[in-house]
Design an enzyme around this catalytic site. Structure first.
Site, PDB file in Angstrom:
ATOM      1  N   ARG A   9       0.858  -1.206   0.000  1.00  0.00           N
ATOM      2  CA  ARG A   9       0.000   0.000   0.000  1.00  0.00           C
ATOM      3  C   ARG A   9       0.884   1.241   0.000  1.00  0.00           C
ATOM      4  O   ARG A   9       2.071   1.179   0.302  1.00  0.00           O
ATOM      5  CB  ARG A   9      -0.867   0.051   1.262  1.00  0.00           C
ATOM      6  N   GLY A  44       0.111  -5.945 -11.814  1.00  0.00           N
ATOM      7  CA  GLY A  44       0.005  -6.750 -13.037  1.00  0.00           C
ATOM      8  C   GLY A  44       0.599  -8.139 -12.958  1.00  0.00           C
ATOM      9  O   GLY A  44       0.695  -8.829 -13.977  1.00  0.00           O
ATOM     10  N   SER A 141      10.879   9.916   8.604  1.00  0.00           N
ATOM     11  CA  SER A 141       9.723  10.827   8.639  1.00  0.00           C
ATOM     12  C   SER A 141      10.144  12.195   9.140  1.00  0.00           C
ATOM     13  O   SER A 141      11.079  12.312   9.949  1.00  0.00           O
ATOM     14  CB  SER A 141       8.651  10.269   9.574  1.00  0.00           C
ATOM     15  N   TYR A 155       6.598   6.889  17.635  1.00  0.00           N
ATOM     16  CA  TYR A 155       6.808   7.068  16.195  1.00  0.00           C
ATOM     17  C   TYR A 155       7.966   8.041  15.955  1.00  0.00           C
ATOM     18  O   TYR A 155       8.883   7.762  15.176  1.00  0.00           O
ATOM     19  CB  TYR A 155       5.521   7.582  15.549  1.00  0.00           C
ATOM     20  N   LYS A 159      11.588   7.092  14.186  1.00  0.00           N
ATOM     21  CA  LYS A 159      12.034   7.708  12.932  1.00  0.00           C
ATOM     22  C   LYS A 159      13.315   8.519  13.141  1.00  0.00           C
ATOM     23  O   LYS A 159      14.168   8.575  12.246  1.00  0.00           O
ATOM     24  CB  LYS A 159      10.914   8.573  12.345  1.00  0.00           C
ATOM     25  N   ILE A 188       2.234  12.820   3.440  1.00  0.00           N
ATOM     26  CA  ILE A 188       1.968  12.178   2.152  1.00  0.00           C
ATOM     27  C   ILE A 188       0.620  11.482   2.286  1.00  0.00           C
ATOM     28  O   ILE A 188       0.413  10.733   3.246  1.00  0.00           O
ATOM     29  CB  ILE A 188       3.052  11.104   1.838  1.00  0.00           C
ATOM     30  N   THR A 238      19.977  12.056   4.848  1.00  0.00           N
ATOM     31  CA  THR A 238      18.526  12.009   5.006  1.00  0.00           C
ATOM     32  C   THR A 238      17.938  13.088   4.108  1.00  0.00           C
ATOM     33  O   THR A 238      18.293  14.258   4.211  1.00  0.00           O
ATOM     34  CB  THR A 238      18.121  12.236   6.472  1.00  0.00           C
TER      35      THR A 238
END
Ligand code: NDP
Length: 248
Positions: A9, A44, A141, A155, A159, A188, A238
């Site tokens: 995803r 595909g 992030s 989180y 990161k 995003i 980064t």
């Protein structure tokens, strides 16, 4: 061959799509069978160039078995994209994250977002060293680079940790033709961040100088560049993809 974690995803799917387009064989993992199958459909199902399994990146034995299977199929892995990540949400943004984050939730986020990339780098580095070539890309992030405005402490810490892991691995592996870099996206749009109409996103938009959210494709373009042989003098870096946002 490229291995992309969390390729079913969002950003990981776009990176897998882009690396396939660039001519690489791509293997990816994700946690839910239906997501793996849907992504294979979207891409595909080119049998000789794409392979995926339902694997949790925190299960070291399962990851090791997957790596053995794809090596037996296609040979060595030249590109590793540590993309799989989780970001627990709080419905009430005014509640203190610190008091609401249990040690168990902390440990799970660190395991998925930071320890799993370390384990995979350790697993793949010896053969990259033997081949004298490798490209490792960690998806960090903005939350690990600046005051985290939405994400929780686990989180942000995971990161920020990826930035340090990137530098440490880059230093070790540089003499062997292997580069290790981190991409730090800002907001995003993906399943992880929800719809543009969500209240949390409406307030996030105001902090982005370019005035819109980023797309997974924009992150994939940078990943594809870092994965390519021409990105040969960039390591330990980064790269911020934030629309100009750098936080407080
Ligand atoms: P999504 O939630 O859309 O997709 C995450 C993918 O990772 C899914 O395919 C999921 O599998 C997989 N995954 C999660 N946990 C595991 C696990 N334990 N083992 C294997 N696969 C796992 O996320 P995004 O595409 O938005 O984010 C991708 C990366 O980019 C993450 O590291 C995230 O922290 C980072 N990022 C994202 C930002 C954004 O704004 N979207 C901003 C900054 C960083 P499944 O599909 O089976 O659930």
């Amino acid at each position: 061959m490229a291995l992309v974690t969390g390729g079913a995803r969002g950003i990981g799917l776009e990176i897998a799509r882009r690396l396939l387009f660039d001519g690489y064989r791509v293997a990816f993992v994700a946690t839910r069978t239906e997501h793996v199958e849907r992504a294979l459909d979207i891409l595909g199902r080119p049998k000789d160039r794409l392979y995926a399994e339902k694997i949790d990146v925190t299960q070291d034995n399962d990851v090791g078995g997957f790596v053995d299977r794809i090596r037996a199929r296609w040979g060595e892995i030249a590109i590793l994209v540590n993309n799989a990540g989780i970001s627990p949400k709080r419905s009430d943004q005014d509640v203190s994250w610190l008091s609401q984050t249990s040690p168990e939730e902390w440990a799970r986020v660190i395991d998925v977002n930071l320890t799993a990339p370390f384990v995979l780098i350790r697993l793949l580095a010896p053969t990259m060293i033997a081949e004298g070539y490798g490209r490792i890309i960690n998806i960090g992030s903005l939350a690990g680079r600046a005051m985290p405005m939405i994400a929780g402490p686990h989180y942000a810490a995971s990161k920020a940790g990826l930035v340090g892991l990137t530098r440490a691995a880059a230093r070790d592996l540089a003499p062997h033709g292997i580069t290790v870099n981190c991409i730090a996206p800002g907001r995003i749009l993906s399943d992880l961040t929800g719809s543009p109409e969500a209240a949390v996103n409406r307030s996030a938009l105001g902090r982005i100088p370019i005035g819109r959210f980023g797309t997974a494709e924009e992150v994939a373009h940078v990943a594809a560049f870092l994965a390519s042989p021409i990105a040969s003098f960039i390591t330990g870096a980064t790269i911020d993809i934030t629309g100009g946002e750098f936080g407080a």
